[in-house]
Scaffold this motif. Structure first.
Motif, PDB file in Angstrom:
ATOM      1  N   LEU A 165       0.839  -1.202   0.000  1.00  0.00           N
ATOM      2  CA  LEU A 165       0.000   0.000   0.000  1.00  0.00           C
ATOM      3  C   LEU A 165       0.874   1.252   0.000  1.00  0.00           C
ATOM      4  O   LEU A 165       0.616   2.207  -0.745  1.00  0.00           O
ATOM      5  N   ARG A 168       2.230   1.761  -3.463  1.00  0.00           N
ATOM      6  CA  ARG A 168       1.251   2.325  -4.390  1.00  0.00           C
ATOM      7  C   ARG A 168       1.013   3.796  -4.087  1.00  0.00           C
ATOM      8  O   ARG A 168       0.909   4.630  -4.989  1.00  0.00           O
ATOM      9  N   ALA A 169       0.928   4.129  -2.799  1.00  0.00           N
ATOM     10  CA  ALA A 169       0.688   5.518  -2.415  1.00  0.00           C
ATOM     11  C   ALA A 169       1.868   6.398  -2.831  1.00  0.00           C
ATOM     12  O   ALA A 169       1.678   7.515  -3.322  1.00  0.00           O
ATOM     13  N   GLN A 172       1.758   7.453  -6.274  1.00  0.00           N
ATOM     14  CA  GLN A 172       0.741   8.452  -6.601  1.00  0.00           C
ATOM     15  C   GLN A 172       1.089   9.844  -6.096  1.00  0.00           C
ATOM     16  O   GLN A 172       0.697  10.836  -6.704  1.00  0.00           O
ATOM     17  N   ASP A 173       1.773   9.944  -4.973  1.00  0.00           N
ATOM     18  CA  ASP A 173       2.150  11.256  -4.440  1.00  0.00           C
ATOM     19  C   ASP A 173       3.346  11.100  -3.502  1.00  0.00           C
ATOM     20  O   ASP A 173       3.206  10.712  -2.352  1.00  0.00           O
ATOM     21  N   GLU A 175       5.279  13.242  -2.073  1.00  0.00           N
ATOM     22  CA  GLU A 175       5.435  14.140  -0.926  1.00  0.00           C
ATOM     23  C   GLU A 175       4.439  13.804   0.180  1.00  0.00           C
ATOM     24  O   GLU A 175       4.803  13.674   1.342  1.00  0.00           O
ATOM     25  N   THR A 284      -0.887   6.953 -18.537  1.00  0.00           N
ATOM     26  CA  THR A 284      -0.148   6.912 -17.288  1.00  0.00           C
ATOM     27  C   THR A 284      -1.107   7.131 -16.131  1.00  0.00           C
ATOM     28  O   THR A 284      -2.016   7.944 -16.206  1.00  0.00           O
ATOM     29  N   ARG A 285      -0.911   6.388 -15.095  1.00  0.00           N
ATOM     30  CA  ARG A 285      -1.688   6.581 -13.882  1.00  0.00           C
ATOM     31  C   ARG A 285      -0.943   5.906 -12.736  1.00  0.00           C
ATOM     32  O   ARG A 285       0.080   5.288 -12.938  1.00  0.00           O
ATOM     33  N   GLY A 286      -1.479   6.056 -11.559  1.00  0.00           N
ATOM     34  CA  GLY A 286      -0.827   5.447 -10.409  1.00  0.00           C
ATOM     35  C   GLY A 286      -0.987   3.945 -10.423  1.00  0.00           C
ATOM     36  O   GLY A 286      -1.732   3.391 -11.219  1.00  0.00           O
ATOM     37  N   ILE A 287      -0.248   3.295  -9.540  1.00  0.00           N
ATOM     38  CA  ILE A 287      -0.289   1.849  -9.459  1.00  0.00           C
ATOM     39  C   ILE A 287      -1.549   1.406  -8.737  1.00  0.00           C
ATOM     40  O   ILE A 287      -1.838   1.922  -7.673  1.00  0.00           O
TER      41      ILE A 287
ATOM     42  N   LEU B  50       8.471  19.000   6.015  1.00  0.00           N
ATOM     43  CA  LEU B  50       8.622  18.914   4.561  1.00  0.00           C
ATOM     44  C   LEU B  50       9.614  19.957   4.056  1.00  0.00           C
ATOM     45  O   LEU B  50      10.171  19.830   2.975  1.00  0.00           O
ATOM     46  N   ARG B  86      -5.169  16.534  -1.383  1.00  0.00           N
ATOM     47  CA  ARG B  86      -4.097  15.664  -1.878  1.00  0.00           C
ATOM     48  C   ARG B  86      -4.319  14.206  -1.489  1.00  0.00           C
ATOM     49  O   ARG B  86      -3.475  13.559  -0.892  1.00  0.00           O
ATOM     50  N   PHE B  88      -4.872  10.113  -2.363  1.00  0.00           N
ATOM     51  CA  PHE B  88      -4.295   9.209  -3.357  1.00  0.00           C
ATOM     52  C   PHE B  88      -5.451   8.783  -4.267  1.00  0.00           C
ATOM     53  O   PHE B  88      -6.267   7.945  -3.881  1.00  0.00           O
ATOM     54  N   PRO B  89      -5.545   9.370  -5.471  1.00  0.00           N
ATOM     55  CA  PRO B  89      -6.774   9.233  -6.257  1.00  0.00           C
ATOM     56  C   PRO B  89      -7.075   7.805  -6.706  1.00  0.00           C
ATOM     57  O   PRO B  89      -8.230   7.443  -6.862  1.00  0.00           O
ATOM     58  N   TYR B  90      -6.027   6.983  -6.902  1.00  0.00           N
ATOM     59  CA  TYR B  90      -6.253   5.624  -7.389  1.00  0.00           C
ATOM     60  C   TYR B  90      -6.308   4.607  -6.259  1.00  0.00           C
ATOM     61  O   TYR B  90      -6.265   3.415  -6.495  1.00  0.00           O
ATOM     62  N   LEU B  91      -6.340   5.085  -5.030  1.00  0.00           N
ATOM     63  CA  LEU B  91      -6.588   4.176  -3.904  1.00  0.00           C
ATOM     64  C   LEU B  91      -8.043   4.347  -3.494  1.00  0.00           C
ATOM     65  O   LEU B  91      -8.612   5.424  -3.631  1.00  0.00           O
ATOM     66  N   ASP B  95      -8.456   2.375   1.541  1.00  0.00           N
ATOM     67  CA  ASP B  95      -6.993   2.333   1.469  1.00  0.00           C
ATOM     68  C   ASP B  95      -6.372   3.678   1.829  1.00  0.00           C
ATOM     69  O   ASP B  95      -5.287   3.740   2.412  1.00  0.00           O
ATOM     70  N   ILE B  99      -3.626   3.944   4.733  1.00  0.00           N
ATOM     71  CA  ILE B  99      -2.280   4.511   4.611  1.00  0.00           C
ATOM     72  C   ILE B  99      -2.112   5.639   5.633  1.00  0.00           C
ATOM     73  O   ILE B  99      -1.007   5.881   6.116  1.00  0.00           O
TER      74      ILE B  99
END
Lengths: 287, 234
Positions: A165, A168-169, A172-173, A175, A284-287, B50, B86, B88-91, B95, B99
């Protein structure tokens, strides 16, 4: 003739399975670390040599040699992250590419110095299976099934574990994932280790099929890269599908023409797809 | 709980924060208001690790944190809801929440935290299998807040939670913040929408061009003639 083409298509699918596994590692590394691992095929080459040395010169059983190779390639992946990719994470893209391309030269010449230019292989004869009117190489079927099982395990790893997880996160991002309490540097190390281990697994499945030489890796780096870009960079499903497309196209056109022209046809299809859909088949996209 | 002493920060040569000092007491809601480019987002980035400050110190529960890494700071109990959520758009929604509870301690309390979140924001339970990218603007902000609570924080920081939202949805988001305030979380929120934000504040700070211009209890703050004129429009 039709049966011949169908037979070639079956072989293409078998090849596609292994290519999918190869491309998966490259895709995963790109998706997470946002870097193109230029020396990926060379990892496979080193893995093949390692299995060769351990089996033929150290006289270890083949299965044990393969396991050691998987482990060693994972370590090599970690070292690549530690010594090459890590220090260049904030560097311009071109520097990253050049450094990793430099690894190609290092690995290939290292292999040349140690083993010379000879083709080396382990004499291993798996039967050719006759199913109906089709002929299937046992080694290819074995590699195909092994690749599918490995991909299945990877799918479970990415989707059912906390580390998966986090991977995958991170893809996607990069930061925001830190704000979730994830140590992104550890995620990079895990990704590179997993990518390295995958090259070891691919090497193990390649052992009964190919003989190895110092420049063995380059065509597979290109092949994996094409598959990844064709499917959509960082898109694991896209990579999976396009591996089978490339596998079947090269295999079928090799029967219709020659192996050299087959590569040209595969590349032409790749270029055409890029002209129409620069983002790849699935984008293209996230996993 | 949070003590910031003379923090300066810069992006390269460009100085964004000039010796800012502020604090958030336990259970309190502090608001930092100010125009675009005042350094509000940068301030939260510095606190969450950050961005490294070039000067100054930050303490959290007495422990110095300005030299710690983001994931360590999260473990200590500071979470940030970034601007725009922000997610995670594909989760999936679930999920995203998972996370959010990545650190070991939060993972152990995952079930409990999840029940609390679903109690606080019931819609998320209905949407848990949906991809986060398919949520509406208000739901996204809700999930972003929920995700930040999954790490079991003591201090929740919110970066412009109302930005880019329609007025009606904006009001709902402030209602979410009120809900988590009533749960006893300490809150540090930066907002452009001063009037709505100040309704929730115990303590308020005004940031302009990277400098702290004024601070005080919420009541003193709204009585200040300059703030009244420039930020509240009264």
């Amino acid at each position: 003739m039709f049966e011949q083409i169908l037979n070639a298509a079956i072989n293409g699918i078998l090849l596609g399975g292994v290519l999918a596994l190869l491309a998966f590692g490259l895709n995963l590394i790109f998706g997470v670390v946002k870097i193109i691992h230029m020396a990926y095929g060379q990892f496979v080459m080193l893995g093949l040599y390692l299995i060769y040395v351990l089996t033929m010169q150290v006289h270890l059983p083949l299965v044990l040699s393969a396991l050691i190779a998987v482990f060693a390639m994972a370590i090599l992946g970690l070292l690549t992250q530690l010594l090459v990719i890590g220090p260049l994470l904030e560097a311009p893209r071109l520097n990253q590419l050049l450094a990793l391309a430099g690894l190609i030269i290092v690995f290939e010449n290292l292999a040349m110095v140690i083993w010379g230019a000879d083709y080396r292989g382990i004499p291993l004869y798996l039967p050719i299976l006759k199913i109906g009117n089709f002929f299937i190489r046992g080694s290819c079927l074995f590699a195909f099934l092994g690749a599918l099982i490995t991909l299945g395990l990877l799918y479970l790893f990415l989707n059912k574990t906390y580390i998966g997880l986090a991977i995958r996160a991170t893809a996607q991002d990069t930061e925001i994932v830190k704000l979730m309490g994830v140590n992104s540097r550890s995620v990079y190390f895990i990704t590179l280790a997993a990518g390295g281990a995958l090259t070891g697994i691919v090497a193990a499945f390649f052992t009964p099929i190919y003989t190895v030489h110092p420049h063995f890796g380059s065509s597979f780096t290109i092949m994996a890269f094409i598959i990844v870009v064709l499917g959509g960079m960082g898109n694991l499903l896209g990579g999976f599908i396009s591996a089978f497309i490339i596998g079947v196209v090269t295999s079928v056109s090799a029967v219709l023409t020659t192996t050299e022209i087959a590569d040209i046809i595969a590349l032409l299809i790749f270029i055409l797809v890029m002209l129409v859909r620069p983002q790849g088949l699935l984008g293209t996209r996230g996993i | 709980m949070l003590e910031i002493e003379g923090i300066s920060a810069a992006y390269g040569e460009f100085r964004v924060l000039h010796e800012i000092s502020l604090g958030v007491r336990s259970g309190e809601t502090a608001i930092a208001v100010g125009p675009n480019g005042a350094g509000k987002t940068t301030l939260l980035k510095v606190i969450s690790g950050l961005l490294r400050p070039s000067l100054g110190k930050i303490y959290f529960d007495g422990q110095r944190i300005d030299d710690q890494e983001t994931h360590e700071i999260v473990k200590l109990g500071i979470s940030l809801v970034p601007e725009g959520g922000r997610l995670f758009p594909y989760l999936t929604v679930l999920d995203n929440l998972k996370i959010g509870a990545f650190s070991k301690k939060a993972r152990e309390e995952f079930r409990k935290a999840l029940d609390e979140i679903f109690g606080l924001f019931p819609i998320l339970k209905d949407r848990k299998k949906q991809l986060a990218g398919s949520l509406s603007g208000g739901e996204r902000q809700m999930l972003a807040i929920a995700r930040s609570l999954m790490s079991r924080p003591k201090l929740v920081m919110l970066d412009e939670p109302s930005s880019g939202l329609a007025p009606k949805i904006m009001a709902r988001v402030f209602e979410f913040v009120r809900r988590i305030k009533s749960q006893g979380y300490s809150i540090l929120m930066v907002e452009q929408n001063a009037r709505k934000a100040l309704e929730l504040a115990d303590h308020a700070y005004l940031l302009e061009s990277g400098r702290l211009q004024f601070h005080g209890g919420a009541e003193d703050f709204v009585k200040n003639p300059y703030i009244k004129k420039a930020y509240l429009g009264i």
